[in-house]
Design an enzyme around this catalytic site. Structure first.
Site, PDB file in Angstrom:
ATOM      1  N   ASP A  71       0.820  -1.224   0.000  1.00 26.85           N
ATOM      2  CA  ASP A  71       0.000   0.000   0.000  1.00 26.85           C
ATOM      3  C   ASP A  71       0.851   1.271   0.000  1.00 26.85           C
ATOM      4  O   ASP A  71       0.329   2.381   0.095  1.00 26.85           O
ATOM      5  CB  ASP A  71      -0.983   0.008   1.187  1.00 26.85           C
ATOM      6  CG  ASP A  71      -0.277   0.101   2.543  1.00 26.85           C
ATOM      7  OD1 ASP A  71       0.983   0.075   2.567  1.00 26.85           O
ATOM      8  OD2 ASP A  71      -0.974   0.203   3.570  1.00 26.85           O
TER       9      ASP A  71
ATOM     10  N   ASP B 139       7.147   4.370  21.421  1.00 25.97           N
ATOM     11  CA  ASP B 139       7.029   5.811  21.545  1.00 25.97           C
ATOM     12  C   ASP B 139       5.817   6.090  22.423  1.00 25.97           C
ATOM     13  O   ASP B 139       4.773   5.449  22.266  1.00 25.97           O
ATOM     14  CB  ASP B 139       6.822   6.435  20.155  1.00 25.97           C
ATOM     15  CG  ASP B 139       7.610   7.709  19.973  1.00 25.97           C
ATOM     16  OD1 ASP B 139       7.413   8.626  20.780  1.00 25.97           O
ATOM     17  OD2 ASP B 139       8.405   7.779  19.020  1.00 25.97           O
TER      18      ASP B 139
ATOM     19  N   ASP C   5       7.694  11.329  24.108  1.00 24.60           N
ATOM     20  CA  ASP C   5       7.572  12.490  23.235  1.00 24.60           C
ATOM     21  C   ASP C   5       7.381  13.778  24.054  1.00 24.60           C
ATOM     22  O   ASP C   5       6.496  13.833  24.918  1.00 24.60           O
ATOM     23  CB  ASP C   5       6.357  12.254  22.331  1.00 24.60           C
ATOM     24  CG  ASP C   5       6.265  13.231  21.189  1.00 24.60           C
ATOM     25  OD1 ASP C   5       7.085  13.138  20.268  1.00 24.60           O
ATOM     26  OD2 ASP C   5       5.352  14.086  21.220  1.00 24.60           O
TER      27      ASP C   5
ATOM     28  N   GLU D 277      12.179  12.820  25.500  1.00 25.91           N
ATOM     29  CA  GLU D 277      12.499  13.834  24.491  1.00 25.91           C
ATOM     30  C   GLU D 277      12.161  15.198  25.094  1.00 25.91           C
ATOM     31  O   GLU D 277      11.034  15.421  25.527  1.00 25.91           O
ATOM     32  CB  GLU D 277      11.686  13.605  23.216  1.00 25.91           C
ATOM     33  CG  GLU D 277      12.152  14.510  22.095  1.00 25.91           C
ATOM     34  CD  GLU D 277      11.043  14.989  21.177  1.00 25.91           C
ATOM     35  OE1 GLU D 277      11.350  15.374  20.042  1.00 25.91           O
ATOM     36  OE2 GLU D 277       9.860  14.986  21.584  1.00 25.91           O
TER      37      GLU D 277
ATOM     38  N   HIS E 229      13.643  11.251  13.221  1.00 18.78           N
ATOM     39  CA  HIS E 229      12.650  11.536  12.186  1.00 18.78           C
ATOM     40  C   HIS E 229      12.322  13.020  12.077  1.00 18.78           C
ATOM     41  O   HIS E 229      11.536  13.410  11.212  1.00 18.78           O
ATOM     42  CB  HIS E 229      11.386  10.731  12.475  1.00 18.78           C
ATOM     43  CG  HIS E 229      10.769  11.139  13.781  1.00 18.78           C
ATOM     44  ND1 HIS E 229      11.368  10.870  14.997  1.00 18.78           N
ATOM     45  CD2 HIS E 229       9.643  11.832  14.060  1.00 18.78           C
ATOM     46  CE1 HIS E 229      10.628  11.378  15.973  1.00 18.78           C
ATOM     47  NE2 HIS E 229       9.572  11.960  15.432  1.00 18.78           N
ATOM     48  N   ASP E 230      12.880  13.856  12.952  1.00 25.09           N
ATOM     49  CA  ASP E 230      12.631  15.296  12.903  1.00 25.09           C
ATOM     50  C   ASP E 230      13.819  16.090  12.371  1.00 25.09           C
ATOM     51  O   ASP E 230      13.720  17.305  12.200  1.00 25.09           O
ATOM     52  CB  ASP E 230      12.308  15.829  14.316  1.00 25.09           C
ATOM     53  CG  ASP E 230      11.038  15.251  14.897  1.00 25.09           C
ATOM     54  OD1 ASP E 230      10.117  14.932  14.123  1.00 25.09           O
ATOM     55  OD2 ASP E 230      10.974  15.096  16.133  1.00 25.09           O
TER      56      ASP E 230
HETATM   57  C1  NOJ Z   1       8.210  15.376  18.786  1.00 29.56           C
HETATM   58  C2  NOJ Z   1       8.164  14.346  17.710  1.00 29.56           C
HETATM   59  O1  NOJ Z   1       9.425  13.781  17.560  1.00 29.56           O
HETATM   60  C3  NOJ Z   1       7.663  15.032  16.472  1.00 29.56           C
HETATM   61  O2  NOJ Z   1       7.770  14.229  15.340  1.00 29.56           O
HETATM   62  C4  NOJ Z   1       6.242  15.452  16.728  1.00 29.56           C
HETATM   63  O3  NOJ Z   1       5.780  16.224  15.633  1.00 29.56           O
HETATM   64  C5  NOJ Z   1       6.099  16.280  17.989  1.00 29.56           C
HETATM   65  N1  NOJ Z   1       6.868  15.773  19.078  1.00 29.56           N
HETATM   66  C6  NOJ Z   1       4.666  16.327  18.439  1.00 29.56           C
HETATM   67  O4  NOJ Z   1       4.272  15.071  18.911  1.00 29.56           O
END
Ligand code: NOJ
Length: 565
Positions: free
Chosen positions: A25, A98, A207, A266, A338-339
């Site tokens: 998909d 997570d 998070d 985080e 991923h950010d």
């Molecule tokens: C941190 C996460 O790593 C990010 O990807 C997310 O957009 C924000 N927190 C909000 O959850």
């Protein structure tokens, strides 16, 4: 006391929607991860951290959770999850989930009930406030309860017609902030966490967990440079009760368990002083934090305003964290997630000549620090930023929000797009590059985000076949951490703090000293004579520029680890 296992562990982050797709998909899933475990076993990592796989409308790719105790159908089922957990454990690895509990999706049952009106039993589970008619028309942004801006551009408040009140969302309007002041909220979250631990997970990456305590008066923030919104961060970054909440969570969820799990918080904006409190084992809060200082050194007015990195600033920052968490607490080490944009494109050179050399240099520097290293999927291949042609190619909510706001403010679209190209989160989210086939072996369908065209040369199959690849270098670094106590426990001394080209430090444990030297430029750099002489005959433990080294000079992007004792 026995040392916790995570001190010698290396964690690998999987972003499930971009890792491997088993059903065609175009979106990665749990079956895809299961089928690719050998890649991770070969690398030698100890822990897998999965970005959110819970049911979610995917407004922020799963960081907007609508049910904490299930699996998003596009990723699979709970049975698939249990199979994956078992397979990970069978291979001697651990699995970390997570945990996104600063906010829920607006489609979560808790929020739907909360939204029913002021008399709802769950009204107080979120931050509802009336508007300020003296500031503007209620229903519009001007009359919002305070002047805070959201991380994704725009106001941090969303008006709700049903009750004529606003709710707080530090991220998107579909990510409503939970009210941790309410003990029922906290107990519901702890119960959910225990449920996952009972299911076999080995820890949580939490998070934005340092944003959960807000100043209950929600005061206006000082106006920021662009004048649009006030800066509310003093009222929610490491807010008044955050340590109390994490200590309570620790008592309620972790303290009485026989098995030792991993918890990493985080924490955008966390200071070293707070980090010492958060990670002091005697206080029982979290094991380690993700801090953001070193990935903010090349920001201008904001993250999309790109400035060059000064190496001395990087060394000052990472060195201070090494020292600050030496006696108490523990560091987590990362370049990527991923950010973040891809590190080889950001701090290295992603061109064909030096991509491998600079990616392996960056890996060496990070992995020789003291702390628990985190590898983000594709980093071990030296994956690069993606060539986004136009804003049409961008999917990420943060980048799109910034683009709209900047264009509205009259900025030049091409310049704004350049900022997104350098810094946008989609750079990290292009599909994992497994092989040279059409969609890089990621999917047989159409990938949700296009595969980077460079997958024809940069891919896992090619990397595994080449002993000099980035992949094998990461494998050697992980093996070194597992075999050499000085990497895990050694004290840390920064050398050449004022040098803008060389990164140098030692790690010392009992009779062993390891020296790490790295050239952060594309030119050869001579070593200061005293250092060169001192280490001239010390054997090479690991390097990225062949087996014989020139004691006096580092090649472009060279990194080496030498040993005494
Ligand atoms: C941190 C996460 O790593 C990010 O990807 C997310 O957009 C924000 N927190 C909000 O959850």
């Amino acid at each position: 006391m026995e040392e916790p296992w995570w001190k010698s562990a290396v964690v690998y982050q999987i972003y499930p929607r971009s890792f491997a797709d088993s059903d065609g998909d175009g979106i990665g899933d749990l079956g895809g991860i299961l089928a690719r475990l050998d890649h991770l076993v070969g690398l030698g990592v100890d822990v897998l951290w999965l970005s959110p796989v819970y049911p979610s409308p995917q407004d922020d790719n799963g960081y907007d959770i609508s049910d904490y105790q299930g699996i998003e159908p596009m990723f699979g089922t709970l049975a698939d999850f249990d199979r994956l957990t078992a397979a990970v454990h069978e291979r001697g690895m651990r699995l970390v989930m997570d945990l996104v509990v600063n906010h829920t999706s607006d489609e979560h049952a808790w929020f739907r009930e909360s939204r029913e009106g002021p008399n709802s039993a769950k009204r107080d589970w979120y931050w509802w406030r009336p508007g300020r008619p003296e500031r503007g028309v209620v229903g519009e942004e001007a009359a919002a309860p305070n002047n805070w801006g959201s991380f994704f551009s725009g106001s941090a408040w969303q008006y709700d017609d049903t009750s004529g009140e606003y709710y707080l969302h530090l991220f998107s309007p579909k990510q409503a902030d939970l009210n941790w002041e309410n003990p029922e909220v906290r107990q519901a979250i702890y119960a959910m966490m225990r449920w996952w631990l009972d299911r076999g997970v080995d820890g949580f990456r939490m998070d934005v967990i340092n944003l959960i305590s807000k100043h209950p008066d929600l005061p206006d923030g000082e106006s920021t440079g662009d004048g649009l919104y006030g800066d509310g961060s003093p009222y929610y970054v490491c807010g008044p009760r955050v340590h109390e909440y994490l200590a309570e969570m620790h008592r309620e969820v972790f303290a009485d368990r026989p098995e030792r799990v991993l918890t990493v918080g985080e924490m955008p904006g966390v200071t070293l002083e707070h980090a010492r409190l958060f990670t002091d084992p005697a206080r029982g809060e979290v094991d380690m934090v993700f801090q953001f200082e070193h990935v903010g050194l090349d920001f201008g007015r904001h993250k999309f305003d790109v400035r060059p990195l000064r190496l001395t600033a990087l060394k000052e920052s990472l060195g201070r964290w090494q020292t600050g968490l030496a006696e108490v607490g523990w560091n987590s080490l990362y370049w990527n997630n991923h950010d973040q944009p891809r590190v080889v494109s950001r701090f290295g050179d992603d061109g064909p000549r030096y991509r491998v050399r600079s990616a392996t240099m960056l890996a060496t520097v990070l992995h020789l620090h003291r702390g628990t290293p985190y590898i983000y999927q594709g980093e071990e291949l030296g994956m690069t930023n993606a060539p986004f042609a136009s804003v049409e190619d961008v999917r990420d909510i943060e980048a799109l929000g910034h683009y709209r706001q900047a264009i509205r403010a009259g900025e030049d679209p091409e310049r704004v797009l350049d900022g997104l190209r350098a810094r946008g989160r989609d750079n990290a989210r292009t599909p994992m590059q497994w092989d040279t086939s059409e969609h890089a072996g990621f999917t047989t369908g159409t990938p949700w985000l296009p595969v980077n065209p460079n997958h024809t040369t940069i891919n896992a199959a090619a990397a595994r076949a080449d002993p000099e690849s980035v992949y094998h270098h990461y494998r050697r670094l992980i093996a070194l951490r597992h075999s050499e106590p000085a990497v895990v426990h050694g004290d840390f001394t920064m050398l050449l703090a004022d040098d803008e080209r060389l990164y140098a430090f030692t790690r010392r444990y009992r009779d062993t000293t390891l020296l790490t030297l790295a050239n952060f430029t594309g030119e050869p750099v001579e070593l200061p004579a005293a250092l060169a002489t001192e280490w001239a005959t010390a054997p090479l433990v690991l390097g990225n520029a062949g087996t014989s080294i020139d004691p006096a000079t580092l090649q472009p992007w060279e990194a080496r680890v030498q040993r005494k004792g």
